[in-house]
Design a protein around this motif. Structure first.
Motif, PDB file in Angstrom:
ATOM      1  N   ASN A  95      43.095  77.323  16.845  1.00 33.60           N
ATOM      2  CA  ASN A  95      44.427  76.731  16.729  1.00 33.60           C
ATOM      3  C   ASN A  95      45.093  77.125  15.422  1.00 33.60           C
ATOM      4  OD1 ASN A  95      44.040  75.461  19.183  1.00 33.60           O
ATOM      5  ND2 ASN A  95      43.301  73.550  18.250  1.00 33.60           N
ATOM      6  N   ARG A  96      44.290  77.200  14.364  1.00 37.84           N
ATOM      7  CA  ARG A  96      44.841  77.586  13.066  1.00 37.84           C
ATOM      8  C   ARG A  96      45.319  79.036  13.098  1.00 37.84           C
ATOM      9  NH1 ARG A  96      44.851  75.761   7.988  1.00 37.84           N
ATOM     10  NH2 ARG A  96      44.867  77.258   6.280  1.00 37.84           N
ATOM     11  N   SER A  98      46.251  80.669  15.736  1.00 35.15           N
ATOM     12  CA  SER A  98      47.447  80.686  16.575  1.00 35.15           C
ATOM     13  C   SER A  98      48.668  80.210  15.810  1.00 35.15           C
ATOM     14  CB  SER A  98      47.218  79.809  17.809  1.00 35.15           C
ATOM     15  OG  SER A  98      48.373  79.750  18.604  1.00 35.15           O
ATOM     16  N   GLU A  99      48.481  79.193  14.982  1.00 35.19           N
ATOM     17  CA  GLU A  99      49.595  78.695  14.168  1.00 35.19           C
ATOM     18  C   GLU A  99      50.047  79.748  13.165  1.00 35.19           C
ATOM     19  OE1 GLU A  99      52.329  75.741  12.790  1.00 35.19           O
ATOM     20  OE2 GLU A  99      51.098  75.926  14.598  1.00 35.19           O
ATOM     21  N   ARG A 102      52.068  82.357  15.049  1.00 31.72           N
ATOM     22  CA  ARG A 102      53.395  81.850  15.380  1.00 31.72           C
ATOM     23  C   ARG A 102      54.283  81.787  14.144  1.00 31.72           C
ATOM     24  NH1 ARG A 102      53.183  76.409  18.495  1.00 31.72           N
ATOM     25  NH2 ARG A 102      55.403  76.899  18.651  1.00 31.72           N
ATOM     26  N   ARG A 103      53.695  81.386  13.015  1.00 36.55           N
ATOM     27  CA  ARG A 103      54.481  81.336  11.785  1.00 36.55           C
ATOM     28  C   ARG A 103      54.916  82.736  11.361  1.00 36.55           C
ATOM     29  NH1 ARG A 103      55.390  77.591   8.149  1.00 36.55           N
ATOM     30  NH2 ARG A 103      53.941  76.159   9.168  1.00 36.55           N
ATOM     31  N   PRO A 313      56.020  72.384   9.757  1.00 33.03           N
ATOM     32  CA  PRO A 313      55.314  72.719  10.994  1.00 33.03           C
ATOM     33  C   PRO A 313      56.251  73.381  11.998  1.00 33.03           C
ATOM     34  CG  PRO A 313      54.815  70.483  10.311  1.00 33.03           C
ATOM     35  CD  PRO A 313      55.929  70.956   9.421  1.00 33.03           C
ATOM     36  N   ILE A 314      55.719  74.361  12.693  1.00 38.73           N
ATOM     37  CA  ILE A 314      56.526  75.079  13.678  1.00 38.73           C
ATOM     38  C   ILE A 314      56.639  74.230  14.936  1.00 38.73           C
ATOM     39  CG2 ILE A 314      56.656  77.150  15.104  1.00 38.73           C
ATOM     40  CD1 ILE A 314      55.231  78.640  12.913  1.00 38.73           C
ATOM     41  N   ASP A 316      57.966  73.482  18.978  1.00 36.42           N
ATOM     42  CA  ASP A 316      57.764  74.187  20.242  1.00 36.42           C
ATOM     43  C   ASP A 316      59.074  74.672  20.817  1.00 36.42           C
ATOM     44  OD1 ASP A 316      55.087  73.671  20.063  1.00 36.42           O
ATOM     45  OD2 ASP A 316      55.208  71.777  21.155  1.00 36.42           O
TER      46      ASP A 316
END
Length: 339
Positions: A95-96, A98-99, A102-103, A313-314, A316
């Motif tokens: 998850n990290r 993936s974050e 995305r960032r 935080p990004i 959705d």
């Protein structure tokens, strides 16, 4: 499984064992580095006992091993090979990563938006600043013109009073009125010949202050637009710029119409109208720039960047956009079935 830390940003990275010895790139900072090789475990060999001479009374001192924490090397070295974590830690690490991906994509999208609006925002701000400077210069020119016109009227009144006093001394009839020997000034044409210059000054100050406040809103909106910050300020600046541009377009339009109708007998007046039209022509251009910036700011790919800040935080938003795109084909399929 190989877990290492990036030597640039110290972010943990998890890759498979088959990537050992290869060059990889960090998704956070983009730094390239080579992964360590996985060496096979060496066969443990029991060290031989120390040899002590028979005649020696000294005994060999056993060396005490230094205690090292299990994760000490992992904390210090970015190339430390760690054990495969449990399912929960593995999911958290995925998850990290993936974050981080995305960032990185969002930062690239923000950079594209900044590159798109850089030049329009710059020219928009330059035009608004130019209009503010022209407004201040126009106030100074009209204020000085009002003071000069008032001084000429005062001199004319003093001359008329002297002529009347001289006529009374000589026993003749006093002149009722003396004709003006100078043309009407700009402020006299606008506010009237009999308007007191103090009232003219107050009107000029009020109008100049209102225009400068409007231009301040426009400049603030242009600066916020360049930094992709404050969407409401950008909207207020664009709308105010369009209104000011439409209202200010009457000034150069009127001056150029006067030039077309002028026979050209007064050369100084002709040049003054021509220069005034050129100086005020950027005001309607600022209105067009405001309309163009408004169209850019309402674009979907640029508008969403106003509501995201680096470090937060990004959201959705991308997922919601994909859901909207997926709903459209479903509606088309329903229409086909009805047909």
């Amino acid at each position: 499984m190989i877990r290492v830390r990036c030597p640039g940003c110290q972010r943990p990275i998890q890759v498979g064992n088959e990537q050992a010895g290869k060059v990889v790139q960090c998704v956070e900072c983009g730094k390239n580095f080579r992964l360590p090789q996985i060496k096979p475990a060496a066969t443990a060999v029991k060290p031989a006992a120390p040899v002590v001479e028979k005649g020696s009374k000294k005994t060999a001192l056993s060396e005490t091993p230094i205690s090292v924490k299990e994760d000490e090397w992992e904390d210090r070295s970015p190339y430390a090979i760690q054990h495969d974590p449990g399912p929960q830690k593995k999911e958290e690490e995925e998850n990290r990563v993936s974050e981080l991906v995305r960032r990185s994509e969002r930062i690239k999208a923000r950079e594209r938006a900044l590159a798109t609006i850089e030049k329009p925002g710059f020219y928009f701000k330059v035009l608004a600043t130019y209009c503010a400077v022209i407004t201040v210069l126009a106030f100074l020119a009209l204020s000085g013109d009002a003071v000069l016109a008032a001084f000429k009227r005062q001199m004319h009144a003093s001359q008329l009073a002297e002529e009347r006093a001289r006529a009374l001394k000589q026993g003749g009839d006093a002149p009722a009125e003396m004709k003006r020997d100078w043309p009407l000034s700009t402020t006299e044409k606008i506010f009237g010949e009999d308007t007191h210059y103090i009232l003219v000054q107050l009107i000029l100050i009020a109008v100049t202050a209102a225009v400068l406040v409007a231009l301040g809103v426009i400049i603030t909106g242009a600066e916020r637009f360049r930094r992709v910050d404050g969407y409401h300020w950008v909207m207020a600046g664009c709308i105010t710029g369009i209104v000011v541009g439409l209202a200010g377009a009457a000034i150069p339009g009127y001056l150029f119409c006067q030039l077309m109708q002028d026979a050209g007998d007064d050369l100084y007046g002709y040049l003054g109208k021509f220069l005034g039209g050129l100086l005020t022509a950027p005001i309607p251009l600022m209105g067009l720039a405001s309309l163009f910036v408004l169209m850019l700011a309402t674009r979907k790919d640029i508008k969403r960047e106003f509501f995201w800040r680096p470090g937060q935080p990004i959201t959705d938003m991308d997922d919601e956009d994909n859901e909207d795109e997926e709903e459209e084909p479903d509606e088309e399929e329903e229409e086909d079935e009805e047909d």
